[in-house]
Scaffold this motif. Sequence first.
Motif, PDB file in Angstrom:
ATOM      1  N   ASP A  72       0.852  -1.188   0.000  1.00  0.00           N
ATOM      2  CA  ASP A  72       0.000   0.000   0.000  1.00  0.00           C
ATOM      3  C   ASP A  72       0.886   1.235   0.000  1.00  0.00           C
ATOM      4  N   LYS A  73       0.629   2.176  -0.925  1.00  0.00           N
ATOM      5  CA  LYS A  73       1.465   3.370  -1.028  1.00  0.00           C
ATOM      6  C   LYS A  73       0.611   4.627  -0.910  1.00  0.00           C
ATOM      7  N   VAL A  74       1.126   5.608  -0.189  1.00  0.00           N
ATOM      8  CA  VAL A  74       0.525   6.937  -0.117  1.00  0.00           C
ATOM      9  C   VAL A  74       1.616   7.939  -0.483  1.00  0.00           C
ATOM     10  N   LEU A  75       1.354   8.753  -1.498  1.00  0.00           N
ATOM     11  CA  LEU A  75       2.330   9.704  -2.020  1.00  0.00           C
ATOM     12  C   LEU A  75       1.770  11.106  -1.864  1.00  0.00           C
ATOM     13  N   TYR A  76       2.568  12.020  -1.275  1.00  0.00           N
ATOM     14  CA  TYR A  76       2.069  13.378  -1.085  1.00  0.00           C
ATOM     15  C   TYR A  76       3.232  14.360  -1.003  1.00  0.00           C
ATOM     16  N   ALA A  77       2.927  15.632  -1.221  1.00  0.00           N
ATOM     17  CA  ALA A  77       3.941  16.686  -1.167  1.00  0.00           C
ATOM     18  C   ALA A  77       3.966  17.310   0.224  1.00  0.00           C
ATOM     19  N   GLY A  78       5.131  17.808   0.614  1.00  0.00           N
ATOM     20  CA  GLY A  78       5.261  18.463   1.904  1.00  0.00           C
ATOM     21  C   GLY A  78       6.534  19.276   1.951  1.00  0.00           C
ATOM     22  N   LYS A  79       6.910  19.681   3.172  1.00  0.00           N
ATOM     23  CA  LYS A  79       8.140  20.450   3.365  1.00  0.00           C
ATOM     24  C   LYS A  79       9.103  19.655   4.235  1.00  0.00           C
ATOM     25  N   LEU A  80      10.385  19.780   3.932  1.00  0.00           N
ATOM     26  CA  LEU A  80      11.398  19.008   4.638  1.00  0.00           C
ATOM     27  C   LEU A  80      11.568  19.487   6.074  1.00  0.00           C
ATOM     28  N   GLU A  81      11.659  18.506   6.975  1.00  0.00           N
ATOM     29  CA  GLU A  81      12.032  18.814   8.341  1.00  0.00           C
ATOM     30  C   GLU A  81      13.556  18.877   8.446  1.00  0.00           C
ATOM     31  N   ALA A  82      14.047  19.351   9.566  1.00  0.00           N
ATOM     32  CA  ALA A  82      15.469  19.684   9.694  1.00  0.00           C
ATOM     33  C   ALA A  82      16.376  18.481   9.467  1.00  0.00           C
ATOM     34  N   LEU A 119       8.826  15.266  -1.809  1.00  0.00           N
ATOM     35  CA  LEU A 119       7.776  14.312  -2.108  1.00  0.00           C
ATOM     36  C   LEU A 119       7.917  13.174  -1.108  1.00  0.00           C
ATOM     37  N   TYR A 120       6.852  12.935  -0.353  1.00  0.00           N
ATOM     38  CA  TYR A 120       6.874  11.914   0.692  1.00  0.00           C
ATOM     39  C   TYR A 120       6.135  10.669   0.242  1.00  0.00           C
ATOM     40  N   LEU A 121       6.694   9.530   0.595  1.00  0.00           N
ATOM     41  CA  LEU A 121       6.053   8.252   0.326  1.00  0.00           C
ATOM     42  C   LEU A 121       5.941   7.472   1.632  1.00  0.00           C
ATOM     43  N   GLU A 122       4.727   7.060   1.963  1.00  0.00           N
ATOM     44  CA  GLU A 122       4.498   6.133   3.059  1.00  0.00           C
ATOM     45  C   GLU A 122       4.044   4.816   2.447  1.00  0.00           C
ATOM     46  N   ASP A 123       4.703   3.720   2.799  1.00  0.00           N
ATOM     47  CA  ASP A 123       4.248   2.440   2.255  1.00  0.00           C
ATOM     48  C   ASP A 123       4.247   1.363   3.322  1.00  0.00           C
ATOM     49  N   ASP A 124       3.327   0.444   3.151  1.00  0.00           N
ATOM     50  CA  ASP A 124       3.180  -0.714   4.024  1.00  0.00           C
ATOM     51  C   ASP A 124       3.286  -1.952   3.153  1.00  0.00           C
ATOM     52  N   SER A 125       4.223  -2.841   3.494  1.00  0.00           N
ATOM     53  CA  SER A 125       4.508  -4.024   2.677  1.00  0.00           C
ATOM     54  C   SER A 125       3.994  -5.274   3.378  1.00  0.00           C
ATOM     55  N   PHE A 126       3.235  -6.072   2.638  1.00  0.00           N
ATOM     56  CA  PHE A 126       2.580  -7.247   3.187  1.00  0.00           C
ATOM     57  C   PHE A 126       3.117  -8.512   2.526  1.00  0.00           C
ATOM     58  N   LEU A 127       3.091  -9.596   3.273  1.00  0.00           N
ATOM     59  CA  LEU A 127       3.448 -10.905   2.748  1.00  0.00           C
ATOM     60  C   LEU A 127       2.237 -11.522   2.063  1.00  0.00           C
ATOM     61  N   THR A 128       2.459 -12.643   1.387  1.00  0.00           N
ATOM     62  CA  THR A 128       1.354 -13.294   0.680  1.00  0.00           C
ATOM     63  C   THR A 128       0.274 -13.799   1.625  1.00  0.00           C
ATOM     64  N   ASN A 129       0.601 -13.959   2.916  1.00  0.00           N
ATOM     65  CA  ASN A 129      -0.408 -14.393   3.889  1.00  0.00           C
ATOM     66  C   ASN A 129      -1.195 -13.223   4.474  1.00  0.00           C
ATOM     67  N   PHE A 161       4.907  -6.782   7.241  1.00  0.00           N
ATOM     68  CA  PHE A 161       6.227  -7.025   7.825  1.00  0.00           C
ATOM     69  C   PHE A 161       7.113  -5.792   7.788  1.00  0.00           C
ATOM     70  N   ASN A 162       6.748  -4.788   6.985  1.00  0.00           N
ATOM     71  CA  ASN A 162       7.602  -3.607   6.826  1.00  0.00           C
ATOM     72  C   ASN A 162       6.745  -2.368   6.558  1.00  0.00           C
ATOM     73  N   SER A 163       7.113  -1.272   7.199  1.00  0.00           N
ATOM     74  CA  SER A 163       6.541   0.040   6.892  1.00  0.00           C
ATOM     75  C   SER A 163       7.681   1.016   6.679  1.00  0.00           C
ATOM     76  N   SER A 164       7.485   1.956   5.768  1.00  0.00           N
ATOM     77  CA  SER A 164       8.539   2.924   5.475  1.00  0.00           C
ATOM     78  C   SER A 164       7.956   4.322   5.340  1.00  0.00           C
ATOM     79  N   PHE A 165       8.780   5.301   5.679  1.00  0.00           N
ATOM     80  CA  PHE A 165       8.459   6.722   5.488  1.00  0.00           C
ATOM     81  C   PHE A 165       9.661   7.335   4.794  1.00  0.00           C
ATOM     82  N   ILE A 166       9.466   7.818   3.568  1.00  0.00           N
ATOM     83  CA  ILE A 166      10.589   8.236   2.728  1.00  0.00           C
ATOM     84  C   ILE A 166      10.382   9.664   2.255  1.00  0.00           C
TER      85      ILE A 166
END
Length: 235
Positions: free
Chosen positions: A175-185, A200-210, A214-219
């Motif tokens: 699952d991906k959420v993409l949005y614009a914002g301002k950089l923090e320090a 440009l910020y990306l939040e994603d949640d990665s799922f296994l086949t079950n 297992f993984n979340s990221s904020f980029i």
Amino acid sequence: MAQDYRELATTLRGRIDAGEFRQTGKLPTEDQLIEEYQTTRYRVRNAIAVLAEAGDVFPVRGSGVFVREDREGDYLSIGTTRGISAEYPHRKVTSVVQELSLLQADSVLAKRMHCAEGDQVWRVVRLRQVDGNPLAYETAWYLKEFVPFINEQIAEGSLFGYARNDLGLNFGFVDKVLYAGKLEADAARVLGLNEGDPALYLEDDSFLTNGRLFNSSFIAYHYVNARFFTMTSMR
């Protein structure tokens, strides 16, 4: 099997990047690929589906699978999750680890990771670079239940490659959420930009086949160095 067709997709993409199909403009037929790789139709079709989803090829009914003309420059695919190294196959991709720690999930992190409070979670903060240029400032969390061990050497490489190839995890969907914002320090300092610069910020949640996460990221992506691509149907 999932890993098999993804490996075939990676092999075919390497051949595309090398210009092997430039003269014909399309991939060999399914039957030819089955014969060449001594594999199944299922594996070939799924590998082609991976390439099509990434915008590398497009099928034409009754005519074959055509190779997309090269896009000028390098792009990150929005529609797939192959990892930065796979998106920049002819460039030097490096990761500089800013933090690597093992936490006990508090209520906020437990909610994000779909786990119980107190469960152990790896936190990995990295600067991702391409040819020495900053591309992204990434904070990622991995459930220790699925990723029992990470050290700095592993974190400097492809964590998704480690999870798939070394740990044998079977990836399902993201699952991906993409949005614009301002950089923090902190992100601005590492990326060589100024606090408050666009990002440009990306939040994603990665799922296994079950279905387990297992993984979340904020980029946070560098607004000059990162460009994105997706191919969509006009139907």
